[in-house]
Design an enzyme around this catalytic site. Structure first.
Site, PDB file in Angstrom:
ATOM      1  N   ARG A 161       2.062   5.274  -0.349  1.00 49.54           N
ATOM      2  CA  ARG A 161       1.004   5.389  -1.281  1.00 49.54           C
ATOM      3  C   ARG A 161       1.146   6.764  -1.755  1.00 49.54           C
ATOM      4  O   ARG A 161       1.593   7.598  -1.575  1.00 49.54           O
ATOM      5  CB  ARG A 161      -0.485   5.764  -0.134  1.00 49.54           C
ATOM      6  CG  ARG A 161      -0.412   4.319   0.777  1.00 49.54           C
ATOM      7  CD  ARG A 161      -1.130   4.262   2.344  1.00 49.54           C
ATOM      8  NE  ARG A 161      -1.444   3.326   3.210  1.00 49.54           N
ATOM      9  CZ  ARG A 161      -1.212   3.046   3.929  1.00 49.54           C
ATOM     10  NH1 ARG A 161      -0.411   4.602   4.785  1.00 49.54           N
ATOM     11  NH2 ARG A 161      -0.890   1.905   4.669  1.00 49.54           N
ATOM     12  N   LYS A 184      -1.999   6.610   6.520  1.00 46.57           N
ATOM     13  CA  LYS A 184      -3.649   5.864   7.358  1.00 46.57           C
ATOM     14  C   LYS A 184      -4.035   6.609   8.529  1.00 46.57           C
ATOM     15  O   LYS A 184      -3.077   5.575   9.164  1.00 46.57           O
ATOM     16  CB  LYS A 184      -4.121   4.569   6.969  1.00 46.57           C
ATOM     17  CG  LYS A 184      -3.977   4.247   5.351  1.00 46.57           C
ATOM     18  CD  LYS A 184      -5.147   3.554   5.385  1.00 46.57           C
ATOM     19  CE  LYS A 184      -5.229   2.670   3.475  1.00 46.57           C
ATOM     20  NZ  LYS A 184      -5.690   1.455   3.400  1.00 46.57           N
ATOM     21  N   HIS A 252      -0.441   2.044  -7.002  1.00 54.58           N
ATOM     22  CA  HIS A 252      -0.070   0.662  -5.407  1.00 54.58           C
ATOM     23  C   HIS A 252       0.663  -0.632  -5.947  1.00 54.58           C
ATOM     24  O   HIS A 252       1.130  -0.807  -4.857  1.00 54.58           O
ATOM     25  CB  HIS A 252      -1.827   0.855  -5.189  1.00 54.58           C
ATOM     26  CG  HIS A 252      -1.994  -0.031  -4.103  1.00 54.58           C
ATOM     27  ND1 HIS A 252      -1.332   1.255  -2.602  1.00 54.58           N
ATOM     28  CD2 HIS A 252      -1.998  -0.951  -2.508  1.00 54.58           C
ATOM     29  CE1 HIS A 252      -1.173   1.571  -1.565  1.00 54.58           C
ATOM     30  NE2 HIS A 252      -1.639  -0.226  -1.883  1.00 54.58           N
ATOM     31  N   ARG A 255       3.868  -0.241  -4.642  1.00 56.60           N
ATOM     32  CA  ARG A 255       3.811   0.010  -3.455  1.00 56.60           C
ATOM     33  C   ARG A 255       4.295  -1.702  -3.059  1.00 56.60           C
ATOM     34  O   ARG A 255       5.165  -1.826  -2.159  1.00 56.60           O
ATOM     35  CB  ARG A 255       3.087   0.134  -2.336  1.00 56.60           C
ATOM     36  CG  ARG A 255       2.276   0.054  -0.728  1.00 56.60           C
ATOM     37  CD  ARG A 255       1.942   0.998  -0.310  1.00 56.60           C
ATOM     38  NE  ARG A 255       1.039   0.836   0.556  1.00 56.60           N
ATOM     39  CZ  ARG A 255       1.723   1.092   2.160  1.00 56.60           C
ATOM     40  NH1 ARG A 255       2.467   2.269   2.121  1.00 56.60           N
ATOM     41  NH2 ARG A 255       0.857   0.742   2.932  1.00 56.60           N
ATOM     42  N   HIS A 278       1.933  -0.301   7.977  1.00 54.12           N
ATOM     43  CA  HIS A 278       0.530  -1.008   8.409  1.00 54.12           C
ATOM     44  C   HIS A 278       0.795  -1.158   9.640  1.00 54.12           C
ATOM     45  O   HIS A 278       1.878  -1.472  10.888  1.00 54.12           O
ATOM     46  CB  HIS A 278       1.345  -2.730   7.927  1.00 54.12           C
ATOM     47  CG  HIS A 278       0.810  -2.828   6.491  1.00 54.12           C
ATOM     48  ND1 HIS A 278       1.812  -3.671   5.899  1.00 54.12           N
ATOM     49  CD2 HIS A 278       0.463  -2.281   6.129  1.00 54.12           C
ATOM     50  CE1 HIS A 278       1.175  -3.543   4.641  1.00 54.12           C
ATOM     51  NE2 HIS A 278       1.256  -2.252   4.608  1.00 54.12           N
ATOM     52  N   TYR A 287       3.203 -10.068   2.120  1.00 52.53           N
ATOM     53  CA  TYR A 287       4.175 -10.504   1.433  1.00 52.53           C
ATOM     54  C   TYR A 287       4.550 -11.923   1.595  1.00 52.53           C
ATOM     55  O   TYR A 287       5.570 -12.396   0.703  1.00 52.53           O
ATOM     56  CB  TYR A 287       5.003  -9.440   1.309  1.00 52.53           C
ATOM     57  CG  TYR A 287       4.742  -8.319   1.582  1.00 52.53           C
ATOM     58  CD1 TYR A 287       3.267  -7.440  -0.167  1.00 52.53           C
ATOM     59  CD2 TYR A 287       3.561  -6.976   1.986  1.00 52.53           C
ATOM     60  CE1 TYR A 287       3.495  -6.462  -0.129  1.00 52.53           C
ATOM     61  CE2 TYR A 287       3.404  -6.116   2.185  1.00 52.53           C
ATOM     62  CZ  TYR A 287       2.581  -5.744   0.403  1.00 52.53           C
ATOM     63  OH  TYR A 287       1.869  -4.321   0.439  1.00 52.53           O
TER      64      TYR A 287
END
Length: 306
Positions: A161, A184, A252, A255, A278, A287
């Site tokens: 990110r 995150k 982004h 990524r 994730h 994806y």
């Protein structure tokens, strides 16, 4: 905003402190949670015609929930946003019900509205390569040009990110073969660093006029302070216009491109999940849908139709 009792406001703050401390959610998520739950409480106050306290919350019915959702849709809230708000309300109710000892079935059994999940919009491999090359030609100062190229190379080459790339510090350079990234919610992951990314950062450091110190940001702004995300967003926007790329070609998106191209090359879903950081495999599974959609697009273009 309709009046909400001080006791209920304090309870909401206690829940947010709980989420912040124990689940490690990002501060932006905390802000969104607060707005979502406050909006729900404000609706109940108006719906019931009385100041909203702790007691009435325990008596919320399925009819109340449906009325709230209809109200939100009526004022133009999209299904995706409403589903997010409902998720926040449910999380709050799980915590509140355990704390206050009531049954939250009416809230927890409320179904979220259906919506079509947004698929990531990656760049093609040639477009991603062109983006990186062209960004290195934008700035007048060579050190700024190499800085921008190094950042976008990390986004595409490591799946970082933009906030993660810009959080690197002097102690992280020269970049090792693997990086420990804090993403995150404070979640750590190990990310392999391609040689091309290590070389790009090394080239930037050779030209950077500011001394590299352990506790200082690795990527510096023109005046020596921390590099802001907006600076990278701006140069990517300028480059996409020059290359004729769509508006979805953002930092982004690089990524997204990292993950999609790994998937197309046969990458394992669990491994890609770990590389991206994730929390849920379902997020990474988007994806696979991108890969399938691209395959069908090729099929539609190439298959002879009767």
């Amino acid at each position: 905003m309709a009046f909400i009792s001080p006791a209920l406001t304090a309870t909401l703050d206690h829940w947010l402190d709980h989420e912040r401390a124990l689940t490690g959610v990002a501060e932006n998520t905390i802000v969104a949670y607060r707005a979502d739950v406050l909006g729900f409480m404000a609706f109940l106050t108006q719906h019931n015609g009385d100041a909203q306290g702790l007691g009435p919350l325990a008596r919320v019915t399925l009819s109340d929930m449906r009325a709230w959702m209809a109200h939100e849709r009526g004022r133009g809230v999209a299904a995706r946003s409403l589903a997010r708000s409902l998720s926040a309300v449910k999380s709050f109710y799980r915590w509140l019900a355990a704390r206050e000892g009531f049954e939250p079935t009416a809230v927890l059994s409320t179904r979220a509205p259906k919506f079509q999940p947004k698929l990531p919009r990656p760049l093609s491999a040639p477009a991603a390569s062109d983006m990186i090359d062209q960004i290195g030609l934008q700035a007048r100062d060579p050190w700024v040009a190499t800085r921008d190229a190094a950042v976008v190379t990390l986004l595409y080459g490591c799946g970082l990110r933009i906030s993660e790339a810009l959080s690197l510090q002097g102690r992280d350079a020269p970049l090792p073969p693997v990086l420990r990234i804090t993403g995150k919610g404070g979640k750590e992951r190990i990310v392999p660093v391609l040689e091309i990314a290590r070389d790009a950062v090394a080239a930037y450091l050779r030209l950077c006029p500011y001394e590299k110190t352990a506790d200082a940001p690795l990527f510096r702004a023109v005046r020596g302070g921390p590099l802001a995300p907006r600076a990278i967003q701006k140069v990517v926007e300028q480059t996409r216009l020059q290359l004729g790329l769509p508006a979805t070609a953002t930092p982004h998106a690089l990524r997204h491109s990292f993950a999609t191209h790994l998937m197309a090359a046969g990458g394992d879903l669990r491994c890609i999940q770990e590389l991206l950081g994730h929390a849920s495999l379902s997020t990474t599974q988007a994806y696979t849908a991108v890969d399938a959609a691209q395959l069908m697009a090729v099929y539609d273009r190439a298959h002879p139709k009767a």
